[in-house]
Motif scaffolding. Structure first.
Motif, PDB file in Angstrom:
ATOM      1  N   THR A  38      13.205 -34.219  -7.941  1.00  0.00           N
ATOM      2  CA  THR A  38      11.760 -34.364  -7.875  1.00  0.00           C
ATOM      3  C   THR A  38      11.325 -35.136  -9.110  1.00  0.00           C
ATOM      4  O   THR A  38      12.028 -35.144 -10.132  1.00  0.00           O
ATOM      5  N   GLU A  39      10.179 -35.777  -9.017  1.00  0.00           N
ATOM      6  CA  GLU A  39       9.682 -36.526 -10.170  1.00  0.00           C
ATOM      7  C   GLU A  39       9.466 -35.585 -11.352  1.00  0.00           C
ATOM      8  O   GLU A  39       9.789 -35.919 -12.502  1.00  0.00           O
ATOM      9  N   ARG A  40       8.959 -34.393 -11.045  1.00  0.00           N
ATOM     10  CA  ARG A  40       8.706 -33.422 -12.115  1.00  0.00           C
ATOM     11  C   ARG A  40       9.996 -33.023 -12.812  1.00  0.00           C
ATOM     12  O   ARG A  40      10.041 -32.908 -14.043  1.00  0.00           O
ATOM     13  N   GLU A  41      11.052 -32.818 -12.032  1.00  0.00           N
ATOM     14  CA  GLU A  41      12.341 -32.421 -12.589  1.00  0.00           C
ATOM     15  C   GLU A  41      12.879 -33.473 -13.550  1.00  0.00           C
ATOM     16  O   GLU A  41      13.325 -33.158 -14.660  1.00  0.00           O
ATOM     17  N   LEU A  42      12.819 -34.733 -13.138  1.00  0.00           N
ATOM     18  CA  LEU A  42      13.340 -35.798 -13.991  1.00  0.00           C
ATOM     19  C   LEU A  42      12.454 -36.039 -15.204  1.00  0.00           C
ATOM     20  O   LEU A  42      12.948 -36.266 -16.314  1.00  0.00           O
ATOM     21  N   THR A  43      11.150 -35.993 -14.993  1.00  0.00           N
ATOM     22  CA  THR A  43      10.217 -36.196 -16.106  1.00  0.00           C
ATOM     23  C   THR A  43      10.419 -35.135 -17.170  1.00  0.00           C
ATOM     24  O   THR A  43      10.414 -35.424 -18.373  1.00  0.00           O
ATOM     25  N   LYS A  44      10.609 -33.882 -16.734  1.00  0.00           N
ATOM     26  CA  LYS A  44      10.836 -32.785 -17.669  1.00  0.00           C
ATOM     27  C   LYS A  44      12.148 -32.979 -18.428  1.00  0.00           C
ATOM     28  O   LYS A  44      12.219 -32.794 -19.652  1.00  0.00           O
ATOM     29  N   ALA A  45      13.188 -33.379 -17.699  1.00  0.00           N
ATOM     30  CA  ALA A  45      14.492 -33.596 -18.328  1.00  0.00           C
ATOM     31  C   ALA A  45      14.410 -34.703 -19.369  1.00  0.00           C
ATOM     32  O   ALA A  45      14.977 -34.589 -20.468  1.00  0.00           O
ATOM     33  N   MET A  46      13.694 -35.758 -19.039  1.00  0.00           N
ATOM     34  CA  MET A  46      13.567 -36.891 -19.958  1.00  0.00           C
ATOM     35  C   MET A  46      12.761 -36.515 -21.192  1.00  0.00           C
ATOM     36  O   MET A  46      13.029 -37.000 -22.297  1.00  0.00           O
ATOM     37  N   LYS A  47      11.788 -35.618 -21.005  1.00  0.00           N
ATOM     38  CA  LYS A  47      10.967 -35.179 -22.137  1.00  0.00           C
ATOM     39  C   LYS A  47      11.767 -34.260 -23.056  1.00  0.00           C
ATOM     40  O   LYS A  47      11.744 -34.405 -24.284  1.00  0.00           O
ATOM     41  N   VAL A  48      12.500 -33.319 -22.450  1.00  0.00           N
ATOM     42  CA  VAL A  48      13.278 -32.345 -23.230  1.00  0.00           C
ATOM     43  C   VAL A  48      14.385 -33.048 -24.014  1.00  0.00           C
ATOM     44  O   VAL A  48      14.639 -32.723 -25.177  1.00  0.00           O
ATOM     45  N   THR A  49      15.045 -33.997 -23.389  1.00  0.00           N
ATOM     46  CA  THR A  49      16.170 -34.677 -24.034  1.00  0.00           C
ATOM     47  C   THR A  49      15.739 -35.876 -24.867  1.00  0.00           C
ATOM     48  O   THR A  49      16.571 -36.555 -25.456  1.00  0.00           O
ATOM     49  N   LYS A  50      14.414 -36.116 -24.889  1.00  0.00           N
ATOM     50  CA  LYS A  50      13.895 -37.284 -25.607  1.00  0.00           C
ATOM     51  C   LYS A  50      14.632 -38.538 -25.143  1.00  0.00           C
ATOM     52  O   LYS A  50      15.305 -39.221 -25.915  1.00  0.00           O
ATOM     53  N   ALA A  51      14.475 -38.806 -23.874  1.00  0.00           N
ATOM     54  CA  ALA A  51      15.193 -39.895 -23.218  1.00  0.00           C
ATOM     55  C   ALA A  51      15.067 -41.212 -23.971  1.00  0.00           C
ATOM     56  O   ALA A  51      14.000 -41.565 -24.480  1.00  0.00           O
ATOM     57  N   THR A  52      16.167 -41.917 -24.032  1.00  0.00           N
ATOM     58  CA  THR A  52      16.218 -43.209 -24.706  1.00  0.00           C
ATOM     59  C   THR A  52      16.141 -44.330 -23.690  1.00  0.00           C
ATOM     60  O   THR A  52      16.901 -44.335 -22.712  1.00  0.00           O
ATOM     61  N   ARG A  53      15.244 -45.262 -23.910  1.00  0.00           N
ATOM     62  CA  ARG A  53      15.169 -46.402 -23.003  1.00  0.00           C
ATOM     63  C   ARG A  53      16.318 -47.344 -23.305  1.00  0.00           C
ATOM     64  O   ARG A  53      16.499 -47.797 -24.435  1.00  0.00           O
ATOM     65  N   ILE A  54      17.121 -47.652 -22.296  1.00  0.00           N
ATOM     66  CA  ILE A  54      18.298 -48.490 -22.497  1.00  0.00           C
ATOM     67  C   ILE A  54      18.215 -49.803 -21.736  1.00  0.00           C
ATOM     68  O   ILE A  54      19.131 -50.628 -21.815  1.00  0.00           O
ATOM     69  N   GLY A  55      17.146 -50.005 -21.008  1.00  0.00           N
ATOM     70  CA  GLY A  55      16.988 -51.251 -20.274  1.00  0.00           C
ATOM     71  C   GLY A  55      15.560 -51.476 -19.871  1.00  0.00           C
ATOM     72  O   GLY A  55      14.827 -50.533 -19.556  1.00  0.00           O
ATOM     73  N   ASP A  56      15.143 -52.734 -19.920  1.00  0.00           N
ATOM     74  CA  ASP A  56      13.782 -53.099 -19.531  1.00  0.00           C
ATOM     75  C   ASP A  56      13.823 -54.282 -18.595  1.00  0.00           C
ATOM     76  O   ASP A  56      14.714 -55.132 -18.681  1.00  0.00           O
ATOM     77  N   GLY A  57      12.839 -54.350 -17.729  1.00  0.00           N
ATOM     78  CA  GLY A  57      12.725 -55.482 -16.823  1.00  0.00           C
ATOM     79  C   GLY A  57      11.289 -55.659 -16.402  1.00  0.00           C
ATOM     80  O   GLY A  57      10.421 -54.849 -16.708  1.00  0.00           O
ATOM     81  N   SER A  58      11.049 -56.765 -15.703  1.00  0.00           N
ATOM     82  CA  SER A  58       9.687 -57.054 -15.257  1.00  0.00           C
ATOM     83  C   SER A  58       9.188 -56.018 -14.269  1.00  0.00           C
ATOM     84  O   SER A  58       7.987 -55.796 -14.144  1.00  0.00           O
ATOM     85  N   PHE A  59      10.123 -55.363 -13.558  1.00  0.00           N
ATOM     86  CA  PHE A  59       9.724 -54.473 -12.476  1.00  0.00           C
ATOM     87  C   PHE A  59      10.101 -53.019 -12.727  1.00  0.00           C
ATOM     88  O   PHE A  59      10.123 -52.228 -11.799  1.00  0.00           O
ATOM     89  N   GLY A  60      10.405 -52.665 -13.958  1.00  0.00           N
ATOM     90  CA  GLY A  60      10.732 -51.281 -14.239  1.00  0.00           C
ATOM     91  C   GLY A  60      11.614 -51.159 -15.459  1.00  0.00           C
ATOM     92  O   GLY A  60      11.919 -52.139 -16.128  1.00  0.00           O
ATOM     93  N   ASN A  61      12.014 -49.930 -15.761  1.00  0.00           N
ATOM     94  CA  ASN A  61      12.859 -49.703 -16.920  1.00  0.00           C
ATOM     95  C   ASN A  61      13.927 -48.665 -16.601  1.00  0.00           C
ATOM     96  O   ASN A  61      13.851 -47.940 -15.614  1.00  0.00           O
ATOM     97  N   VAL A  62      14.948 -48.619 -17.471  1.00  0.00           N
ATOM     98  CA  VAL A  62      16.051 -47.675 -17.310  1.00  0.00           C
ATOM     99  C   VAL A  62      16.136 -46.831 -18.566  1.00  0.00           C
ATOM    100  O   VAL A  62      16.096 -47.354 -19.684  1.00  0.00           O
ATOM    101  N   SER A  63      16.251 -45.514 -18.384  1.00  0.00           N
ATOM    102  CA  SER A  63      16.329 -44.594 -19.517  1.00  0.00           C
ATOM    103  C   SER A  63      17.551 -43.701 -19.398  1.00  0.00           C
ATOM    104  O   SER A  63      17.953 -43.308 -18.300  1.00  0.00           O
ATOM    105  N   LYS A  64      18.130 -43.367 -20.542  1.00  0.00           N
ATOM    106  CA  LYS A  64      19.260 -42.446 -20.598  1.00  0.00           C
ATOM    107  C   LYS A  64      18.732 -41.036 -20.809  1.00  0.00           C
ATOM    108  O   LYS A  64      17.899 -40.793 -21.681  1.00  0.00           O
TER     109      LYS A  64
END
Length: 367
Positions: A38-64
């Motif tokens: 779920t979006e909430r599940e991933l958003t929470k995980a990214m917040k707790v782990t202080k997700a690192t952005r590892i890729g950027d693009g014109s149409f979105g981004n990738v985070s670890k």
């Protein structure tokens, strides 16, 4: 061989949005091994782990980030989360190309979920809410682009470049000819070739090639020419031979070091493909080999790889070899060199004098 033969059409960009009920039906019958987040599940995980952005693009981004393992609930696994840019976040110029409907998103998930190959980044899961987020295996050793051009890393050795060329050829050949359906890459570049913990190269950001007219109109508006696209790109449909051309460009990228499009070079030579032509014609390979390699390479293998690139870059698409043929040719080069590789350390510095043996046994098949 058309995609329609396998029951899969080109991904088409729609200007309408899907309703929630449509979204739910589109995401039914997903491959059983894919995990529904779920979006909430991933958003929470990214917040707790202080997700690192590892890729950027014109149409979105990738985070670890890190998520709980389903097999071992007390354990966690590292993943890469790609979140596609929403319609209202993208400039009007990009909207026709950037925004997918949920039906297309669902098709994309199904296609990616059905792909299982050691040289293609594995899709772990997807978000089933009204957002477009995909969860992939995490690739700790960054992209080939990073290792070719970053000033903070030691360049890949020649044998490692041969291994990368072989891995990439295996991945594309599988997508074109050996999977249950045919996928034509819509966005090929060295930045979309990632390296796992064992330094195996894998194709990332796999997307079924969009409808050609829609992408071409987008590129015309942006006045942008992708250096990996073949000369016939604006005149015909996207075919497997388009990817063969892209692969040829990538081979010269591995051989020479410069980017496919370098504005620092004079006009007419800013495109890598044009810059190498006179040297290849006179067989002056010593003038184009990446100087950062020093003298640690086999000139014979350089010439052979250049000849493969030349064949891939034939102006007439019908004269280009199929990727399975390319794979066989690259395999012969790899088999002819020493079966040792110099692996960079995690801090990107090579292990001097520590040559690890590389087995080719599993490299000569598609799967």
């Amino acid at each position: 061989m058309a995609l329609e033969k396998y029951g899969i059409a080109y991904t088409r960009i729609s200007h309408t949005t899907s309703s929630s009920s449509q979204n739910a039906s589109n995401l039914e019958e997903m491959p059983a091994h894919l995990r529904a987040f779920t979006e909430r599940e991933l958003t929470k995980a990214m917040k707790v782990t202080k997700a690192t952005r590892i890729g950027d693009g014109s149409f979105g981004n990738v985070s670890k980030t890190v998520v709980k393992s389903l097999q071992h609930p007390k354990h966690h696994i590292k993943v890469a989360v790609r979140r596609y840019t929403s319609r209202n976040q993208v400039e009007q110029t990009y909207q026709e190309y950037a925004t997918q409907t949920y039906q297309e998103y669902a098709t994309q998930v199904k296609v990616l979920g059905a792909i299982n190959h050691p040289n293609i980044v594995k899709l772990i899961g997807y978000v089933e809410d009204n957002v477009q987020m995909l969860v992939y295996e995490y690739m700790p050793n960054n992209s080939v682009f990073h290792h070719l051009y970053s000033s903070n890393t030691t360049p890949l050795s020649w044998n490692m470049r041969l291994k990368v060329a072989h891995d990439v050829a295996r991945g594309i050949a599988y997508l074109h000819e050996a999977s249950n359906f045919q996928v034509i890459l819509g966005d090929f570049s060295s930045s979309n070739i990632l390296l796992d913990e064992n330094w195996n190269a894998k194709l990332a950001d796999i997307r079924v090639a969009p409808h050609p007219n829609e992408v071409k109109n987008f590129l015309r508006k942006m006045h942008y020419v992708d250096p990996y696209k073949p000369p016939e790109y604006f005149m015909t449909v996207t075919t497997p031979m388009s990817n063969v051309w892209s692969y040829g460009v990538f081979l010269y990228e591995l051989i020479t070091g410069p980017r496919p499009k370098d504005t620092n070079r004079s006009k007419g030579e800013d495109a890598l493909v044009e810059w190498v032509k006179p040297y290849v014609k006179t067989r002056d390979f010593i003038s184009i080999i990446d100087p950062r390699l020093g003298a640690v390479y086999s000139m014979e293998s350089v010439e052979k790889l250049s000849n493969i690139a030349k064949r891939c870059l034939a102006i007439n698409p019908e004269m280009r070899p199929k990727m399975s043929e390319v794979l066989n040719m690259v395999s012969e080069i790899v088999a002819s060199v020493s079966n040792t590789l110099e692996y960079p350390k995690k801090d990107d510095h090579p292990i001097k004098g520590n040559m690890k043996k590389w087995s080719f046994r599993a490299l000569f098949c598609f799967k």
